[in-house]
Design a protein around this motif. Structure first.
Motif, PDB file in Angstrom:
ATOM      1  N   PHE A   1      49.715  43.381  44.238  1.00  0.00           N
ATOM      2  CA  PHE A   1      48.864  42.214  44.017  1.00  0.00           C
ATOM      3  C   PHE A   1      47.863  42.471  42.889  1.00  0.00           C
ATOM      4  CE2 PHE A   1      50.466  41.366  48.260  1.00  0.00           C
ATOM      5  CZ  PHE A   1      50.816  40.034  48.149  1.00  0.00           C
ATOM      6  N   VAL A   2      47.413  43.721  42.762  1.00  0.00           N
ATOM      7  CA  VAL A   2      46.577  44.078  41.607  1.00  0.00           C
ATOM      8  C   VAL A   2      47.386  43.818  40.335  1.00  0.00           C
ATOM      9  CG1 VAL A   2      45.372  45.942  40.391  1.00  0.00           C
ATOM     10  CG2 VAL A   2      45.252  45.809  42.897  1.00  0.00           C
ATOM     11  N   ALA A   3      48.622  44.280  40.327  1.00  0.00           N
ATOM     12  CA  ALA A   3      49.499  44.090  39.166  1.00  0.00           C
ATOM     13  C   ALA A   3      49.697  42.609  38.867  1.00  0.00           C
ATOM     14  CB  ALA A   3      50.850  44.767  39.410  1.00  0.00           C
ATOM     15  N   ALA A   4      49.948  41.828  39.909  1.00  0.00           N
ATOM     16  CA  ALA A   4      50.171  40.390  39.710  1.00  0.00           C
ATOM     17  C   ALA A   4      48.933  39.727  39.121  1.00  0.00           C
ATOM     18  CB  ALA A   4      50.556  39.737  41.030  1.00  0.00           C
ATOM     19  N   GLY A   5      47.770  40.099  39.610  1.00  0.00           N
ATOM     20  CA  GLY A   5      46.537  39.532  39.064  1.00  0.00           C
ATOM     21  C   GLY A   5      46.311  39.937  37.627  1.00  0.00           C
ATOM     22  N   GLU A   6      46.487  41.228  37.338  1.00  0.00           N
ATOM     23  CA  GLU A   6      46.291  41.724  35.976  1.00  0.00           C
ATOM     24  C   GLU A   6      47.290  41.102  35.001  1.00  0.00           C
ATOM     25  OE1 GLU A   6      46.276  45.971  35.663  1.00  0.00           O
ATOM     26  OE2 GLU A   6      44.507  46.198  36.924  1.00  0.00           O
TER      27      GLU A   6
ATOM     28  N   VAL B   1      43.482  28.281  32.050  1.00  0.00           N
ATOM     29  CA  VAL B   1      42.260  28.728  32.723  1.00  0.00           C
ATOM     30  C   VAL B   1      42.454  28.858  34.233  1.00  0.00           C
ATOM     31  CG1 VAL B   1      39.829  28.187  33.153  1.00  0.00           C
ATOM     32  CG2 VAL B   1      40.784  27.921  30.848  1.00  0.00           C
ATOM     33  N   PRO B   2      43.070  27.889  34.911  1.00  0.00           N
ATOM     34  CA  PRO B   2      43.277  28.073  36.350  1.00  0.00           C
ATOM     35  C   PRO B   2      44.158  29.282  36.686  1.00  0.00           C
ATOM     36  CG  PRO B   2      43.617  25.770  35.764  1.00  0.00           C
ATOM     37  CD  PRO B   2      43.469  26.532  34.485  1.00  0.00           C
ATOM     38  N   VAL B   3      45.173  29.517  35.881  1.00  0.00           N
ATOM     39  CA  VAL B   3      46.048  30.666  36.128  1.00  0.00           C
ATOM     40  C   VAL B   3      45.291  31.963  35.893  1.00  0.00           C
ATOM     41  CG1 VAL B   3      48.144  31.874  35.367  1.00  0.00           C
ATOM     42  CG2 VAL B   3      48.185  29.394  35.701  1.00  0.00           C
ATOM     43  N   LEU B   4      44.536  32.031  34.811  1.00  0.00           N
ATOM     44  CA  LEU B   4      43.753  33.232  34.527  1.00  0.00           C
ATOM     45  C   LEU B   4      42.691  33.458  35.602  1.00  0.00           C
ATOM     46  CD1 LEU B   4      42.957  35.638  32.788  1.00  0.00           C
ATOM     47  CD2 LEU B   4      41.573  34.082  31.401  1.00  0.00           C
ATOM     48  N   ALA B   5      41.976  32.419  35.976  1.00  0.00           N
ATOM     49  CA  ALA B   5      40.929  32.556  36.999  1.00  0.00           C
ATOM     50  C   ALA B   5      41.522  33.010  38.331  1.00  0.00           C
ATOM     51  CB  ALA B   5      40.182  31.232  37.171  1.00  0.00           C
ATOM     52  N   SER B   6      42.656  32.442  38.696  1.00  0.00           N
ATOM     53  CA  SER B   6      43.323  32.863  39.930  1.00  0.00           C
ATOM     54  C   SER B   6      43.761  34.317  39.836  1.00  0.00           C
ATOM     55  CB  SER B   6      44.544  31.983  40.208  1.00  0.00           C
ATOM     56  OG  SER B   6      44.156  30.653  40.386  1.00  0.00           O
ATOM     57  N   GLY B   7      44.302  34.688  38.682  1.00  0.00           N
ATOM     58  CA  GLY B   7      44.745  36.065  38.486  1.00  0.00           C
ATOM     59  C   GLY B   7      43.601  37.053  38.585  1.00  0.00           C
TER      60      GLY B   7
ATOM     61  N   GLY C   1      40.849  36.629  40.172  1.00  0.00           N
ATOM     62  CA  GLY C   1      40.435  36.647  41.580  1.00  0.00           C
ATOM     63  C   GLY C   1      41.329  37.540  42.426  1.00  0.00           C
ATOM     64  N   VAL C   2      42.639  37.370  42.286  1.00  0.00           N
ATOM     65  CA  VAL C   2      43.594  38.196  43.033  1.00  0.00           C
ATOM     66  C   VAL C   2      43.433  39.659  42.641  1.00  0.00           C
ATOM     67  CG1 VAL C   2      46.076  38.706  43.280  1.00  0.00           C
ATOM     68  CG2 VAL C   2      45.257  36.348  43.434  1.00  0.00           C
ATOM     69  N   TRP C   3      43.353  39.919  41.367  1.00  0.00           N
ATOM     70  CA  TRP C   3      43.188  41.273  40.840  1.00  0.00           C
ATOM     71  C   TRP C   3      41.930  41.915  41.436  1.00  0.00           C
ATOM     72  CZ3 TRP C   3      41.702  41.389  34.985  1.00  0.00           C
ATOM     73  CH2 TRP C   3      41.293  42.662  34.588  1.00  0.00           C
ATOM     74  N   SER C   4      40.817  41.197  41.465  1.00  0.00           N
ATOM     75  CA  SER C   4      39.560  41.738  41.977  1.00  0.00           C
ATOM     76  C   SER C   4      39.622  42.016  43.475  1.00  0.00           C
ATOM     77  CB  SER C   4      38.416  40.766  41.680  1.00  0.00           C
ATOM     78  OG  SER C   4      38.301  40.555  40.294  1.00  0.00           O
ATOM     79  N   ILE C   5      40.130  41.076  44.226  1.00  0.00           N
ATOM     80  CA  ILE C   5      40.214  41.243  45.677  1.00  0.00           C
ATOM     81  C   ILE C   5      41.101  42.430  46.032  1.00  0.00           C
ATOM     82  CG2 ILE C   5      41.160  40.200  47.795  1.00  0.00           C
ATOM     83  CD1 ILE C   5      40.218  37.462  46.560  1.00  0.00           C
ATOM     84  N   PHE C   6      42.266  42.512  45.412  1.00  0.00           N
ATOM     85  CA  PHE C   6      43.207  43.569  45.787  1.00  0.00           C
ATOM     86  C   PHE C   6      42.854  44.928  45.181  1.00  0.00           C
ATOM     87  CE2 PHE C   6      45.406  39.919  47.344  1.00  0.00           C
ATOM     88  CZ  PHE C   6      45.937  40.396  48.541  1.00  0.00           C
ATOM     89  N   THR C   7      42.074  44.945  44.096  1.00  0.00           N
ATOM     90  CA  THR C   7      41.541  46.224  43.621  1.00  0.00           C
ATOM     91  C   THR C   7      40.556  46.762  44.657  1.00  0.00           C
ATOM     92  OG1 THR C   7      41.837  45.668  41.289  1.00  0.00           O
ATOM     93  CG2 THR C   7      40.191  47.353  41.791  1.00  0.00           C
TER      94      THR C   7
END
Length: 163
Positions: free
Chosen positions: A110-115, A78-84, A86-92
């Motif tokens: 960073f979008v890729a890393a989050g997704e 869950v922490p990894v998914l939630a962080s991902g 978050g990163v995905w949303s911010i960088f999109t």
């Protein structure tokens, strides 16, 4: 009753993860569908766009998916998914504000890393939360996000393209 409630919440979770998967796929489709517009608006040549949409995205995605799986095992899914997410949303969002090659190139990896955190964490969450008799169906539903997202991306591009 308690088992039914927990299975009900497990299926709601599967639906939530499915929706994330659909959105994940839509993002990828829209970048490709609007390639000509993006290249024109940001004055990108084909090579620059290929780097942004191809290697800078796919290479990072592939590496990060593996890393996300390892991190999920160590730090928790869950922490990894939630962080991902978050990163995905911010960088999109930041990708949407890009003014040229360098700003888009800086954001898309960073979008890729989050997704990339979605599949390894979501499949593990599904396997942990869904009853053994329904694991394959739940995974099938989650992975239906790929064609649903691709189709939705084409639909959105078709509707928004003329606008």
């Amino acid at each position: 009753m308690n088992g039914a409630v927990s299975q009900g919440s497990a299926w709601r979770l599967v639906i939530f993860l499915l929706l994330l998967h659909v959105i994940n796929q839509i993002d990828r489709q829209l970048v490709s569908a609007f390639a000509a517009d993006i290249m024109r608006d940001l004055a990108l040549d084909r090579g620059q766009f290929a780097l942004i949409a191809g290697l800078a995205f796919s290479g990072v995605y592939a590496f990060t998916a593996l890393a996300a799986g390892v991190l999920a095992d160590r730090l928790g899914r869950v922490p990894v998914l939630a962080s991902g997410v978050g990163v995905w949303s911010i960088f999109t969002t930041l990708s949407g504000f890009a003014q040229g090659f360098w700003s888009l190139l800086a954001a898309r990896p960073f979008v890729a890393a989050g997704e990339a955190t979605l599949v390894p964490t979501a499949t593990n969450i599904i396997l942990a939360r869904v009853d053994d008799r329904h694991k394959s169906g739940a995974l099938g539903l989650f992975f239906a996000g790929i064609p649903l997202g691709i189709g939705s991306g084409f639909l959105i591009a078709g509707l928004l393209g003329p606008v």
